[in-house]
Design a protein around this motif. Structure first.
Motif, PDB file in Angstrom:
ATOM      1  N   GLY A 254      -2.131  -1.122  -6.173  1.00 48.18           N
ATOM      2  CA  GLY A 254      -2.962  -0.757  -7.317  1.00 48.18           C
ATOM      3  C   GLY A 254      -2.348  -1.173  -8.638  1.00 48.18           C
ATOM      4  O   GLY A 254      -3.052  -1.591  -9.569  1.00 48.18           O
TER       5      GLY A 254
ATOM      6  N   SER B 237     -15.253  -3.499   3.464  1.00 46.35           N
ATOM      7  CA  SER B 237     -15.038  -2.137   2.979  1.00 46.35           C
ATOM      8  C   SER B 237     -15.556  -1.974   1.553  1.00 46.35           C
ATOM      9  O   SER B 237     -15.646  -2.940   0.790  1.00 46.35           O
ATOM     10  CB  SER B 237     -13.554  -1.779   3.026  1.00 46.35           C
ATOM     11  OG  SER B 237     -12.812  -2.596   2.132  1.00 46.35           O
ATOM     12  N   SER B 238     -15.873  -0.733   1.199  1.00 47.34           N
ATOM     13  CA  SER B 238     -16.320  -0.453  -0.165  1.00 47.34           C
ATOM     14  C   SER B 238     -15.211  -0.710  -1.163  1.00 47.34           C
ATOM     15  O   SER B 238     -15.464  -1.129  -2.299  1.00 47.34           O
ATOM     16  CB  SER B 238     -16.797   1.001  -0.268  1.00 47.34           C
ATOM     17  OG  SER B 238     -15.742   1.899   0.048  1.00 47.34           O
ATOM     18  N   GLN B 239     -13.959  -0.492  -0.733  1.00 47.34           N
ATOM     19  CA  GLN B 239     -12.819  -0.731  -1.619  1.00 47.34           C
ATOM     20  C   GLN B 239     -12.729  -2.207  -1.998  1.00 47.34           C
ATOM     21  O   GLN B 239     -12.536  -2.542  -3.172  1.00 47.34           O
ATOM     22  CB  GLN B 239     -11.518  -0.279  -0.949  1.00 47.34           C
ATOM     23  CG  GLN B 239     -10.293  -0.419  -1.847  1.00 47.34           C
ATOM     24  CD  GLN B 239      -8.992  -0.097  -1.123  1.00 47.34           C
ATOM     25  OE1 GLN B 239      -8.936  -0.142   0.117  1.00 47.34           O
ATOM     26  NE2 GLN B 239      -7.956   0.222  -1.865  1.00 47.34           N
ATOM     27  N   ARG B 240     -12.893  -3.088  -1.000  1.00 45.05           N
ATOM     28  CA  ARG B 240     -12.853  -4.518  -1.293  1.00 45.05           C
ATOM     29  C   ARG B 240     -14.006  -4.911  -2.212  1.00 45.05           C
ATOM     30  O   ARG B 240     -13.815  -5.655  -3.174  1.00 45.05           O
ATOM     31  CB  ARG B 240     -12.897  -5.339  -0.004  1.00 45.05           C
ATOM     32  CG  ARG B 240     -13.007  -6.839  -0.246  1.00 45.05           C
ATOM     33  CD  ARG B 240     -12.866  -7.651   1.030  1.00 45.05           C
ATOM     34  NE  ARG B 240     -11.510  -7.567   1.572  1.00 45.05           N
ATOM     35  CZ  ARG B 240     -11.057  -8.350   2.551  1.00 45.05           C
ATOM     36  NH1 ARG B 240     -11.849  -9.284   3.095  1.00 45.05           N
ATOM     37  NH2 ARG B 240      -9.819  -8.220   2.998  1.00 45.05           N
TER      38      ARG B 240
ATOM     39  N   THR C 161      -4.894  -6.332   1.033  1.00 42.67           N
ATOM     40  CA  THR C 161      -4.734  -4.878   0.941  1.00 42.67           C
ATOM     41  C   THR C 161      -6.026  -4.091   1.153  1.00 42.67           C
ATOM     42  O   THR C 161      -6.014  -2.865   1.066  1.00 42.67           O
ATOM     43  CB  THR C 161      -4.134  -4.494  -0.431  1.00 42.67           C
ATOM     44  OG1 THR C 161      -4.962  -5.010  -1.479  1.00 42.67           O
ATOM     45  CG2 THR C 161      -2.728  -5.063  -0.582  1.00 42.67           C
ATOM     46  N   THR C 162      -7.121  -4.797   1.420  1.00 46.87           N
ATOM     47  CA  THR C 162      -8.387  -4.101   1.699  1.00 46.87           C
ATOM     48  C   THR C 162      -9.000  -4.652   2.977  1.00 46.87           C
ATOM     49  O   THR C 162      -8.754  -5.801   3.354  1.00 46.87           O
ATOM     50  CB  THR C 162      -9.395  -4.269   0.542  1.00 46.87           C
ATOM     51  OG1 THR C 162      -9.702  -5.666   0.373  1.00 46.87           O
ATOM     52  CG2 THR C 162      -8.831  -3.722  -0.767  1.00 46.87           C
TER      53      THR C 162
ATOM     54  N   ILE D  33      -6.343  -8.733  -3.006  1.00 47.51           N
ATOM     55  CA  ILE D  33      -7.492  -7.990  -2.470  1.00 47.51           C
ATOM     56  C   ILE D  33      -7.675  -8.277  -0.977  1.00 47.51           C
ATOM     57  O   ILE D  33      -7.906  -7.363  -0.180  1.00 47.51           O
ATOM     58  CB  ILE D  33      -8.771  -8.342  -3.258  1.00 47.51           C
ATOM     59  CG1 ILE D  33      -8.669  -7.827  -4.697  1.00 47.51           C
ATOM     60  CG2 ILE D  33     -10.006  -7.755  -2.579  1.00 47.51           C
ATOM     61  CD1 ILE D  33      -9.803  -8.275  -5.606  1.00 47.51           C
TER      62      ILE D  33
ATOM     63  N   ARG E 185       0.824  -1.214   0.000  1.00 47.99           N
ATOM     64  CA  ARG E 185       0.000   0.000   0.000  1.00 47.99           C
ATOM     65  C   ARG E 185       0.854   1.258   0.000  1.00 47.99           C
ATOM     66  O   ARG E 185       0.568   2.215  -0.723  1.00 47.99           O
ATOM     67  CB  ARG E 185      -0.935  -0.008   1.210  1.00 47.99           C
ATOM     68  CG  ARG E 185      -2.049  -1.048   1.137  1.00 47.99           C
ATOM     69  CD  ARG E 185      -3.092  -0.804   2.208  1.00 47.99           C
ATOM     70  NE  ARG E 185      -2.538  -1.079   3.535  1.00 47.99           N
ATOM     71  CZ  ARG E 185      -2.682  -2.231   4.181  1.00 47.99           C
ATOM     72  NH1 ARG E 185      -3.341  -3.227   3.621  1.00 47.99           N
ATOM     73  NH2 ARG E 185      -2.173  -2.397   5.386  1.00 47.99           N
TER      74      ARG E 185
ATOM     75  N   GLU F 205     -15.643  -3.078  -4.378  1.00 44.76           N
ATOM     76  CA  GLU F 205     -15.434  -2.546  -5.727  1.00 44.76           C
ATOM     77  C   GLU F 205     -14.396  -3.358  -6.492  1.00 44.76           C
ATOM     78  O   GLU F 205     -14.552  -3.624  -7.695  1.00 44.76           O
ATOM     79  CB  GLU F 205     -15.007  -1.081  -5.642  1.00 44.76           C
ATOM     80  CG  GLU F 205     -16.133  -0.148  -5.207  1.00 44.76           C
ATOM     81  CD  GLU F 205     -15.629   1.227  -4.827  1.00 44.76           C
ATOM     82  OE1 GLU F 205     -14.408   1.477  -4.952  1.00 44.76           O
ATOM     83  OE2 GLU F 205     -16.457   2.072  -4.400  1.00 44.76           O
ATOM     84  N   GLN F 206     -13.338  -3.766  -5.807  1.00 42.92           N
ATOM     85  CA  GLN F 206     -12.296  -4.538  -6.489  1.00 42.92           C
ATOM     86  C   GLN F 206     -12.787  -5.936  -6.861  1.00 42.92           C
ATOM     87  O   GLN F 206     -12.473  -6.448  -7.942  1.00 42.92           O
ATOM     88  CB  GLN F 206     -11.041  -4.615  -5.606  1.00 42.92           C
ATOM     89  CG  GLN F 206     -10.335  -3.276  -5.457  1.00 42.92           C
ATOM     90  CD  GLN F 206      -9.062  -3.364  -4.631  1.00 42.92           C
ATOM     91  OE1 GLN F 206      -8.637  -4.450  -4.221  1.00 42.92           O
ATOM     92  NE2 GLN F 206      -8.450  -2.228  -4.372  1.00 42.92           N
TER      93      GLN F 206
ATOM     94  N   SER G 143     -14.914  -5.583  -9.842  1.00 45.33           N
ATOM     95  CA  SER G 143     -14.099  -5.423 -11.052  1.00 45.33           C
ATOM     96  C   SER G 143     -13.631  -6.781 -11.549  1.00 45.33           C
ATOM     97  O   SER G 143     -13.623  -7.042 -12.759  1.00 45.33           O
ATOM     98  CB  SER G 143     -12.890  -4.524 -10.765  1.00 45.33           C
ATOM     99  OG  SER G 143     -13.289  -3.205 -10.500  1.00 45.33           O
TER     100      SER G 143
END
Length: 437
Positions: free
Chosen positions: A224, A265-268, A260-261, A257, A218, A270-271, A274
């Motif tokens: 990313g 979480s919304s980040q997890r 690092t998330t 994933i 990170r 969203e990934q 994807s």
């Protein structure tokens, strides 16, 4: 002769010939004979190194000489057209003597023996000094294309095995000091345009993710960069190695994933979306629909994605259910694929378990595919192991569906048994059995 005296000659003789990088395309018999002779000689040289190690003389060698030995020998510890089983066994035995390398040893190998191989093709999005992600490509808009020019590193077969050895022997704390030496070659492999090098990059990244500190990923912005590169492999379609790429890339992506998330979480979310929505459904299933091996590979990796995404996978049911039911429905004059059907049923079972609250809407679609597949198997009279496995999977799917939608037992299942008791009684689960679960 001491170790100091014969090291340079032996190391030079163990350098893997460039021709092995395109061994499968060699048509000249003289070249093939020469390379086979080299493999025979390599066994002799590795035996000499083994003798030196057995005598303990490697302990008196300089750091540079020890690093050179490991670099030469590690090239035979892995996969490659230059590696025979006897060579691999010799290499494994020798490397046992270096199984706990110091950070100084790893730095010597990576900085003096690995880094120069990639010097002419630096990764455009990484700082060579720190291993951090650059805000923009070094070298301008065409930097990514320039990195593909004169790829001299491809003339060094075996270098990926050396990098793999270093990654496998680096501790979590070692990554802080070695990061700028490890991540550039890993990303160079991962972002290459040729599938076999990209697959090698995925394998290197997967091994690295087992021990690299997540905070380091990170902090340097490489999380990313890695995610983008791993997802891009799902667009590398219409290639014989595409199924292998998918089977390797998806677990690596999930590992990244997870590490690092934060859970929930919304980040997890969203990934993961994807990966499933853009990568599998919007990529593989749309552009490789005519390639059964690629589709099967994408279905094989689906359960882990669904489990990780949880009930959030329900947003994709309109794509998931029809795709997974499709392999179950018989096609006239076409032999069904047992492995594909089993993969589809495994994934379908996972979807039913995870998205149980939404299954009542899809029960008839699923039951239609399951029923038609069952009837086809019974009518075919097949009694082999493949047919048996598919039948068991079909029964399991009906059991899962009954748990998710209890009304199906007295409704659709009862109707099927009433229509043809002999045909369907072996498929659907009796009411008392479902209730006991």
């Amino acid at each position: 002769m001491t170790g100091h005296d014969f090291i340079p000659g032996v190391i030079g003789s163990l350098v893997v010939p460039t021709e092995f990088s395109h061994y499968e395309r060699i048509a000249d018999s003289d070249t093939t004979i020469r390379l086979e002779r080299w493999k025979g000689d390599a066994r002799i040289y590795l035996s000499q190194v083994q003798d030196l190690v057995d005598r303990g003389e490697h302990l008196q060698l300089s750091l540079k000489n020890q690093a050179d030995i490991v670099t030469a020998v590690a090239a035979f510890d892995g996969q490659g057209s230059w590696i025979s089983e006897p060579l691999r066994k010799l290499a494994t035995k020798i490397l046992e003597a270096f199984s706990e390398p110091t950070d100084s040893m790893l730095e010597q190998i990576l900085s003096q023996n690995v880094k120069p191989v990639f010097r002419s093709n630096p990764h455009p999005y990484l700082s060579e000094a720190t291993g951090r992600k650059l805000p923009r490509a070094a070298g301008g808009p065409m930097a990514s294309q320039d990195a593909y020019e004169d790829q001299t590193w491809k003339s060094r077969p075996g270098i990926s095995n050396v990098i793999s050895w270093c990654i496998g022997n680096a501790s979590s704390r070692s990554y802080e000091s070695l990061w700028h030496l490890i991540i550039p070659p890993v990303m160079t492999f991962l972002d290459d345009y040729e599938a076999r090098y990209k697959l090698c990059g995925i394998q290197l990244a997967s091994n690295m993710l087992k021990s690299v500190p997540r905070e380091l990923l990170r902090r340097t912005g490489v999380d990313g960069l890695l995610l983008r590169s791993l997802l891009s492999t799902l667009n590398h379609l219409r290639n014989p190695e595409t199924p292998s790429l998918i089977r390797a890339a998806v677990p690596a992506t999930l590992s990244l994933i997870h590490g690092t998330t934060a859970p929930g979480s919304s980040q997890r979310f969203e990934q993961l979306c994807s990966l499933l929505g853009d990568g599998i459904i919007g990529g593989v299933w749309i552009y490789a629909y005519a390639d059964p091996d690629t589709i099967e590979a994408s279905i094989d990796v689906l359960p882990d994605i669904i489990i990780t995404l949880g009930i959030g996978a329900a947003r994709y049911l309109k794509a998931l259910i029809p795709q997974l039911v499709h392999p179950l429905i018989p096609v006239p004059l076409t032999q069904p694929s047992g492995p594909m059907q089993l993969a589809a049923l495994r994934a379908l079972g996972t979807v039913i378990d995870v998205c149980a609250p939404r299954m009542c809407k899809w029960k008839c679609t699923i039951l239609e595919g399951v029923g038609k597949c069952w009837v086809s198997l019974v009518d075919s009279g097949a009694e082999d192991e493949k047919a048996y496995a598919v039948k068991v999977a079909l029964r399991d799917t009906c059991a899962k569906l009954a748990i998710a939608c209890p009304t199906i037992v007295e409704g659709e299942y009862s109707q099927m048994v009433a229509f043809d008791p002999i045909l369907f009684k072996g498929l659907v689960i009796p009411l008392e059995h479902v209730e006991s679960q």
